[in-house]
Design a protein around this motif. Structure first.
Motif, short mmCIF file in Angstrom:
data_model
loop_
_atom_site.label_atom_id
_atom_site.label_comp_id
_atom_site.label_asym_id
_atom_site.label_seq_id
_atom_site.Cartn_x
_atom_site.Cartn_y
_atom_site.Cartn_z
N UNK A 12 96.85 -16.40 -34.47
CA UNK A 12 97.43 -17.57 -33.83
C UNK A 12 98.66 -18.08 -34.55
N UNK A 13 99.19 -19.18 -34.06
CA UNK A 13 100.40 -19.77 -34.62
C UNK A 13 100.14 -21.20 -35.09
N UNK A 14 100.94 -21.66 -36.05
CA UNK A 14 100.83 -23.07 -36.45
C UNK A 14 101.09 -23.97 -35.25
N UNK A 15 100.54 -25.16 -35.23
CA UNK A 15 100.65 -26.04 -34.06
C UNK A 15 102.06 -26.60 -33.88
N UNK A 16 102.40 -26.87 -32.65
CA UNK A 16 103.65 -27.57 -32.34
C UNK A 16 103.40 -29.06 -32.55
N UNK A 17 104.17 -29.66 -33.46
CA UNK A 17 103.92 -31.06 -33.83
C UNK A 17 104.60 -32.05 -32.90
N UNK A 18 105.29 -31.57 -31.86
CA UNK A 18 105.92 -32.48 -30.91
C UNK A 18 104.84 -33.21 -30.12
N UNK A 19 104.83 -34.52 -30.18
CA UNK A 19 103.84 -35.31 -29.46
C UNK A 19 102.55 -35.54 -30.20
N UNK A 20 102.36 -34.85 -31.34
CA UNK A 20 101.13 -35.04 -32.11
C UNK A 20 99.96 -34.27 -31.54
N UNK A 21 98.76 -34.54 -32.05
CA UNK A 21 97.56 -33.82 -31.65
C UNK A 21 96.46 -34.82 -31.29
N UNK A 22 95.75 -34.53 -30.23
CA UNK A 22 94.62 -35.38 -29.85
C UNK A 22 93.43 -35.14 -30.76
N UNK A 23 93.17 -33.88 -31.05
CA UNK A 23 92.05 -33.54 -31.91
C UNK A 23 92.52 -32.90 -33.19
N UNK A 24 91.76 -31.93 -33.68
CA UNK A 24 92.11 -31.23 -34.90
C UNK A 24 93.26 -30.26 -34.64
N UNK A 25 94.33 -30.30 -35.42
CA UNK A 25 95.45 -29.39 -35.19
C UNK A 25 95.09 -27.92 -35.42
N UNK A 26 93.99 -27.66 -36.13
CA UNK A 26 93.58 -26.30 -36.42
C UNK A 26 92.62 -25.73 -35.36
N UNK A 27 92.26 -26.53 -34.38
CA UNK A 27 91.23 -26.14 -33.42
C UNK A 27 91.53 -24.83 -32.69
N UNK A 28 92.79 -24.60 -32.30
CA UNK A 28 93.13 -23.40 -31.54
C UNK A 28 93.04 -22.12 -32.36
N UNK A 29 92.97 -22.23 -33.68
CA UNK A 29 92.89 -21.05 -34.54
C UNK A 29 91.54 -20.95 -35.25
N UNK A 30 90.64 -21.86 -34.91
CA UNK A 30 89.36 -21.94 -35.62
C UNK A 30 88.24 -21.37 -34.76
N UNK A 31 87.48 -20.44 -35.31
CA UNK A 31 86.40 -19.81 -34.56
C UNK A 31 85.18 -20.71 -34.43
N UNK A 32 85.17 -21.83 -35.15
CA UNK A 32 84.06 -22.77 -35.08
C UNK A 32 84.36 -23.97 -34.19
N UNK A 33 85.56 -24.02 -33.59
CA UNK A 33 85.98 -25.21 -32.85
C UNK A 33 85.10 -25.46 -31.63
N UNK A 34 84.84 -26.73 -31.37
CA UNK A 34 84.07 -27.17 -30.21
C UNK A 34 84.91 -28.17 -29.41
N UNK A 35 84.34 -28.65 -28.32
CA UNK A 35 85.04 -29.65 -27.51
C UNK A 35 85.33 -30.90 -28.33
N UNK A 36 84.43 -31.26 -29.24
CA UNK A 36 84.64 -32.42 -30.09
C UNK A 36 85.89 -32.26 -30.95
N UNK A 37 86.10 -31.04 -31.46
CA UNK A 37 87.27 -30.77 -32.30
C UNK A 37 88.57 -30.93 -31.52
N UNK A 38 88.56 -30.55 -30.25
CA UNK A 38 89.79 -30.59 -29.46
C UNK A 38 90.06 -31.97 -28.87
#
Length: 363
Positions: free
Chosen positions: A291-317
């Protein structure tokens, strides 16, 4: 318990661009005590350097939109410019990544160090002259004293033949000597806090170890607080007391170096260690993070690492992701960490060394 030398709380620094607002620093909190070296670890673009520049109030063209930066009891986010200028360079010094950009190529090294000494020694007097509209302060004795002090600082930084080398220009110094000269400039004012942004980039291993050893000695011998920014696990392991792991402008995990680098609980910290050459065997292929580092434009609703994390859940996003206290002086921003922390602890890690080896218990 006394207050820390530096306390940063919920700091937000943003940049306005054609694409939108970049949330470069998105709620960072950290502390640095006197006589302590605190590392800031993370990939390029994680917000480390912007955090450092914000602490020195050098965030322009960015802007601090909220949060607190308290240095020795003074709130820097609301301080007037004269107060910030008095503290910056006197009580707080910063070593930038590239010494060739810090040093002026047309002036001798000794003159540049002496100029830093002179500015800080005559700052109050010169400020009064400026206010009165009088000519700049000129004192030959002060200049001679500043030059002597510059040679002393060069000698302290182990620059060979400091008396004669003080007349050399930056291009006549090697990369390691230039970095020592930049440290001499930063120490000219006898600061209480030193911020070092990637101070060993592009240096050979021996020189790197020497520079890091000097930073450690400054903290131990002179009770200086040091904030050391690096993407190198070995640098952090060798030099720091505590470490703050950043990603996407946020703090993912923070705590004592030994705990964070041997038993990390955040998926991002674990991924950094797994991708390190220092933690790979000779015949093992070095891992990479998908994956790629997150785009910081507009910020993040959840965890910025969620899209690259194999443990991510709906709560993380969905967020928000709160920072929780896991143990003494150990903070973590991951709602799912308790589910796999035991697995990480049982496997463990070896703390990486700056020389490319691994840190072993010699007892």
């Amino acid at each position: 318990m006394s207050d820390p030398l530096l306390r940063v709380e919920d700091l937000h620094t943003r940049f306005d661009t054609d694409r939108g607002t970049v949330h470069a620093v998105d709620g960072v909190s950290l502390t640095v005590d006197r006589g302590e070296v605190v590392g800031v670890l993370g990939e390029s673009g994680s917000g480390k350097s912007v955090t450092a520049r914000s602490i020195c109030r050098l965030e322009d063209p960015g802007r601090i939109v909220s949060g607190s930066i308290a240095f020795d009891g003074t709130e820097l986010t609301t301080a007037d410019e004269s107060t910030v200028q008095r503290i910056r360079g006197n009580d707080v010094s910063m070593v930038f990544q590239d010494p060739t950009e810090t040093l002026n190529p047309v002036f001798p090294i000794g003159e540049q160090i002496a100029e830093a000494v002179r500015i800080h020694e005559t700052e109050d007097r010169q400020g009064l002259l400026d206010f009165l509209g009088l000519p700049p302060f000129r004192d030959q004795t002060a200049w001679e004293s500043a030059r002597e002090r510059a040679v002393e600082l060069m000698d302290r930084m182990d620059i060979p033949n400091p008396e004669s080398r003080s007349s050399a220009f930056p291009h006549e110094f090697s990369g390691g000597l230039r970095q020592r000269a930049v440290l001499a400039v930063a120490l000219a004012s006898e600061p209480e806090l030193l911020i070092a942004d990637e101070p060993t980039t592009a240096l050979d291993t021996t020189t790197q170890a020497d520079i890091l050893g000097r930073l450690r000695s400054l903290s131990d011998d002179r009770d200086i607080g040091v904030l050391l920014i690096s993407h190198d696990l070995g640098v952090i392991a060798q030099t720091c007391d505590r470490v703050v792991v950043m990603y996407g402008g946020r703090v993912m995990e923070a705590g004592p170096v030994e705990r964070i680098l041997t038993a990390p609980e955040h998926p991002y910290t674990r991924a950094l260690l797994e991708c390190s050459v220092r933690n790979s065997s000779r015949d093992e292929r070095v891992r990479s993070l998908d994956g790629r580092p997150p785009d910081s434009v507009g910020g993040h609703e959840g965890c910025p690492f969620a899209d690259r994390c194999r443990h991510a859940t709906a709560t993380c996003r969905e967020g928000p992701i709160l920072m929780t206290e896991r143990a003494a002086d150990h903070r973590l921003a991951c709602p799912e960490a308790p589910l796999f922390a035991a697995q990480a602890s049982s496997r463990g890690q070896e703390a990486p060394m700056v020389d490319g080896g691994r840190q072993h218990d010699t007892e």
